[in-house]
Motif scaffolding. Structure first.
Motif, mmCIF file in Angstrom:
data_model
loop_
_atom_site.group_PDB
_atom_site.id
_atom_site.type_symbol
_atom_site.label_atom_id
_atom_site.label_comp_id
_atom_site.label_asym_id
_atom_site.label_seq_id
_atom_site.Cartn_x
_atom_site.Cartn_y
_atom_site.Cartn_z
ATOM 1 N N SER A 93 44.465 8.009 -93.586
ATOM 2 C CA SER A 93 45.653 7.112 -93.451
ATOM 3 C C SER A 93 45.515 6.269 -92.144
ATOM 4 O O SER A 93 46.192 5.336 -92.207
ATOM 5 C CB SER A 93 46.933 8.126 -93.540
ATOM 6 O OG SER A 93 46.938 8.711 -94.746
ATOM 7 N N ARG A 133 39.027 18.602 -91.382
ATOM 8 C CA ARG A 133 39.850 19.686 -91.051
ATOM 9 C C ARG A 133 39.619 20.909 -91.082
ATOM 10 O O ARG A 133 38.367 21.290 -91.528
ATOM 11 C CB ARG A 133 40.821 19.608 -92.400
ATOM 12 C CG ARG A 133 41.746 18.356 -92.514
ATOM 13 C CD ARG A 133 42.592 18.591 -93.637
ATOM 14 N NE ARG A 133 43.211 17.162 -94.009
ATOM 15 C CZ ARG A 133 44.014 16.732 -95.113
ATOM 16 N NH1 ARG A 133 44.498 17.841 -95.808
ATOM 17 N NH2 ARG A 133 44.332 15.716 -95.247
ATOM 18 N N GLN A 181 37.980 11.240 -98.282
ATOM 19 C CA GLN A 181 39.247 10.553 -99.386
ATOM 20 C C GLN A 181 38.995 9.037 -99.514
ATOM 21 O O GLN A 181 38.440 8.598 -98.753
ATOM 22 C CB GLN A 181 40.553 10.824 -98.149
ATOM 23 C CG GLN A 181 40.897 12.450 -97.818
ATOM 24 C CD GLN A 181 42.201 12.318 -97.327
ATOM 25 O OE1 GLN A 181 42.586 11.573 -96.584
ATOM 26 N NE2 GLN A 181 42.803 13.433 -97.574
ATOM 27 N N PHE A 185 54.813 9.656 -93.258
ATOM 28 C CA PHE A 185 54.905 8.261 -93.326
ATOM 29 C C PHE A 185 55.138 7.509 -94.714
ATOM 30 O O PHE A 185 54.822 6.265 -94.840
ATOM 31 C CB PHE A 185 53.285 7.882 -92.992
ATOM 32 C CG PHE A 185 52.293 8.954 -93.494
ATOM 33 C CD1 PHE A 185 52.088 10.050 -92.952
ATOM 34 C CD2 PHE A 185 51.527 8.503 -94.609
ATOM 35 C CE1 PHE A 185 51.026 10.973 -93.529
ATOM 36 C CE2 PHE A 185 50.686 9.375 -95.005
ATOM 37 C CZ PHE A 185 50.525 10.565 -94.869
ATOM 38 N N VAL A 186 55.639 8.248 -95.409
ATOM 39 C CA VAL A 186 56.032 7.614 -96.752
ATOM 40 C C VAL A 186 57.489 8.001 -97.145
ATOM 41 O O VAL A 186 57.839 8.988 -96.646
ATOM 42 C CB VAL A 186 55.047 7.675 -97.850
ATOM 43 C CG1 VAL A 186 53.888 6.897 -97.865
ATOM 44 C CG2 VAL A 186 54.612 8.993 -98.124
ATOM 45 N N GLY A 235 48.414 12.472 -102.379
ATOM 46 C CA GLY A 235 49.471 12.201 -102.004
ATOM 47 C C GLY A 235 49.675 10.678 -102.024
ATOM 48 O O GLY A 235 48.734 9.855 -102.038
ATOM 49 N N ALA A 236 50.769 10.438 -102.144
ATOM 50 C CA ALA A 236 51.303 8.668 -102.260
ATOM 51 C C ALA A 236 52.872 8.618 -101.787
ATOM 52 O O ALA A 236 53.534 9.570 -101.825
ATOM 53 C CB ALA A 236 50.997 8.296 -103.626
ATOM 54 N N PHE A 286 48.374 5.581 -101.019
ATOM 55 C CA PHE A 286 47.986 6.817 -101.616
ATOM 56 C C PHE A 286 46.923 7.152 -100.821
ATOM 57 O O PHE A 286 46.127 6.660 -100.043
ATOM 58 C CB PHE A 286 47.897 6.601 -102.957
ATOM 59 C CG PHE A 286 46.821 5.477 -103.568
ATOM 60 C CD1 PHE A 286 45.406 5.796 -103.516
ATOM 61 C CD2 PHE A 286 47.247 4.305 -103.884
ATOM 62 C CE1 PHE A 286 44.558 5.070 -103.848
ATOM 63 C CE2 PHE A 286 46.288 3.023 -104.104
ATOM 64 C CZ PHE A 286 44.965 3.303 -104.166
ATOM 65 N N ILE A 336 32.866 23.300 -103.850
ATOM 66 C CA ILE A 336 32.660 22.120 -103.205
ATOM 67 C C ILE A 336 31.544 22.217 -102.071
ATOM 68 O O ILE A 336 30.979 21.080 -101.980
ATOM 69 C CB ILE A 336 34.013 21.773 -102.218
ATOM 70 C CG1 ILE A 336 34.258 20.436 -101.422
ATOM 71 C CG2 ILE A 336 34.122 22.831 -100.942
ATOM 72 C CD1 ILE A 336 35.602 20.035 -101.334
HETATM 73 C C1 FA5 Z 1 46.896 13.440 -97.055
HETATM 74 O O1 FA5 Z 1 45.853 13.671 -96.561
HETATM 75 C C2 FA5 Z 1 47.645 12.289 -96.837
HETATM 76 N N1 FA5 Z 1 47.003 11.340 -95.881
HETATM 77 C C3 FA5 Z 1 47.733 11.424 -98.464
HETATM 78 C C4 FA5 Z 1 48.750 10.461 -98.339
HETATM 79 C C5 FA5 Z 1 48.232 9.020 -98.319
HETATM 80 C C6 FA5 Z 1 49.916 10.525 -98.649
HETATM 81 C C7 FA5 Z 1 49.160 8.011 -98.266
HETATM 82 C C8 FA5 Z 1 50.924 9.456 -98.567
HETATM 83 C C9 FA5 Z 1 50.254 8.305 -98.723
HETATM 84 P P1 FA5 Z 1 46.631 15.699 -98.511
HETATM 85 O O2 FA5 Z 1 46.573 16.494 -97.292
HETATM 86 O O3 FA5 Z 1 47.528 16.287 -99.602
HETATM 87 O O4 FA5 Z 1 47.347 14.431 -98.233
HETATM 88 O O5 FA5 Z 1 45.008 15.455 -98.991
HETATM 89 C C10 FA5 Z 1 45.034 14.584 -99.911
HETATM 90 C C11 FA5 Z 1 44.093 15.137 -100.798
HETATM 91 O O6 FA5 Z 1 42.728 15.500 -100.100
HETATM 92 C C12 FA5 Z 1 44.308 16.586 -101.321
HETATM 93 O O7 FA5 Z 1 45.116 16.402 -102.658
HETATM 94 C C13 FA5 Z 1 42.719 17.011 -102.092
HETATM 95 O O8 FA5 Z 1 42.383 16.436 -103.078
HETATM 96 C C14 FA5 Z 1 42.024 16.187 -100.656
HETATM 97 N N2 FA5 Z 1 41.815 17.624 -99.682
HETATM 98 C C15 FA5 Z 1 42.724 17.850 -98.828
HETATM 99 N N3 FA5 Z 1 41.838 19.032 -97.789
HETATM 100 C C16 FA5 Z 1 40.821 18.954 -98.509
HETATM 101 C C17 FA5 Z 1 39.781 19.873 -98.060
HETATM 102 N N4 FA5 Z 1 39.804 20.801 -96.997
HETATM 103 N N5 FA5 Z 1 38.613 19.652 -98.837
HETATM 104 C C18 FA5 Z 1 38.448 18.888 -100.029
HETATM 105 N N6 FA5 Z 1 39.376 18.156 -100.083
HETATM 106 C C19 FA5 Z 1 40.737 18.150 -99.265
#
Ligand code: FA5
Length: 347
Positions: free
Chosen positions: A179, A203, A216, A260-261, A292-293, A316, A333
């Motif tokens: 993001s 992370r 991502q 942020f959304v 997420g979106a 998203f 993974i």
């Molecule tokens: C986010 O990271 C937000 N930045 C997404 C977003 C963007 C929301 C823009 C709104 C607008 P989240 O933490 O849910 O969201 O992570 C998004 C995706 O990253 C998850 O659905 C999953 O597919 C992937 N993900 C998250 N953590 C891991 C991980 N440790 N290993 C692999 N994939 C992961």
């Protein structure tokens, strides 16, 4: 008739030429021939030994002996040349005589191919490129401000607990999501904006479906009159292009919270394995969570100086490993990163 010492020396020299020819006849490499040549012509060679006798001869005879010595030297050089030429001819003849089967298939050259995650990333970018999205990039070592602050996640915000962050320095982090590329893009370009930003993020996460390093793909569209239905349309098209094959996959939004959304949603796709009937992979729900979106929060527009009364936008973020796992039925993974060719060669 008695032979004079001069005649004896000359015939000795002439004999040496013949001896040399006999000595190299059995040799078939140049190095050995040159060594033999040195034995005859070198300072301690046999020709020199004979020439040392020259001083004992009458002055008048010496030119005849000199001539004989030159004759021997020439003969030795000629013998080496002739023998080398004969060997080269023999080698060429042997090469020509060797039968080569030109119909045999060529030996295969070992080739590699792109890593599965790279293939999937390219495919994702291609699908969004068809819809007019450009590709944007940002640094993996990112400021706290771009990663959190500008995305309406202040220091004391509980949302920071959602992402266990690797801090490099006080205000510098390994980005926890793509993001921050939204922020950098909006700072660099006025609307209209239509980008995707694939990239690696970090992370403190570690299990079969979570890795401390993963990738991502972020999406951001900002323009006049962008609506929530545009987000749904883009993601539905994407789901069907990437997973669908024959189409018919749906997208479901579940209310969720990302600072942020607003509104924010979790994005689910119809499970491509059971096509919504319910299976092991989707845990019987018929849906798979993919990212997420939401609609860009006015606070984010304020942070980058875009007038939220004029412009709206959606964003998203989806996990690339997650999508590749679903597409290719990958169960862990870690398989992506271990470099085991038995796994990688399958794709
Ligand atoms: C986010 O990271 C937000 N930045 C997404 C977003 C963007 C929301 C823009 C709104 C607008 P989240 O933490 O849910 O969201 O992570 C998004 C995706 O990253 C998850 O659905 C999953 O597919 C992937 N993900 C998250 N953590 C891991 C991980 N440790 N290993 C692999 N994939 C992961």
């Amino acid at each position: 008739m008695d032979t004079t010492p001069t005649d004896a020396l000359i015939s000795q020299l002439d004999r040496l030429a013949g001896e040399f020819a006999a000595a190299i006849a059995p040799l078939d490499d140049e190095q050995a021939m040159r060594a033999t040549q040195a034995q005859f012509l070198g300072k301690k060679g046999q020709v020199s030994a004979v020439m040392k006798e020259l001083g004992k001869l009458p002055l008048a005879d010496r030119p005849r002996v000199g001539e004989a010595a030159n004759r021997v030297k020439d003969a030795i050089a000629a013998a080496v040349d002739a023998r080398l030429a004969a060997l080269a001819d023999a080698r060429r003849a042997a090469d020509l005589a060797r039968k080569v089967d030109l119909t045999l298939p060529a030996r295969p050259v070992a080739t590699g191919h792109l890593h599965l995650l790279t293939q999937v990333r390219f495919e994702l970018v291609d699908i969004f490129a068809e819809l007019g999205f450009a590709v944007a990039e940002g640094p993996q070592i990112e400021t706290d401000w771009h990663t959190f602050e500008a995305l309406a996640i202040p220091k004391d915000h509980p949302a920071r607990d959602m992402q266990d962050t690797f801090y490099v320095a006080d205000e510098i982090v390994l980005r926890t999501h793509t993001s921050p590329v939204q922020i950098r893009t909006m700072q660099a370009h006025p609307p209209p904006i239509r980008i995707v930003a694939p990239g690696v993020v970090y992370r403190r996460d570690d299990d079969a479906t979570h890795s401390p390093m993963f990738s991502q793909i972020e999406g951001l569209v900002v323009d006049r009159g962008i609506r929530f239905s545009d987000l749904k349309g883009v993601l539905t098209h994407f789901a069907n292009r990437f997973f669908g094959g024959s189409g018919g996959l749906d997208v479901r939004f579940r209310p969720s919270y990302f600072p942020f959304v607003e509104p924010g949603v979790e994005v689910d796709f119809t499970c491509a394995f059971c096509r919504g009937k319910g299976c092991r992979l989707c845990k019987g729900t018929g849906w798979i969570e993919i990212g997420g979106a939401g609609m860009v929060d006015p606070d984010v527009f304020a942070a980058v100086g875009i007038d939220s009364e004029v412009y709206t936008g959606f964003a998203f973020g989806m996990g690339i490993e997650r999508m590749a796992m679903l597409r290719h039925n990958v169960s862990d993974i870690k398989l992506y990163y271990e470099g085991d060719l038995r796994f990688l060669r399958q794709f």
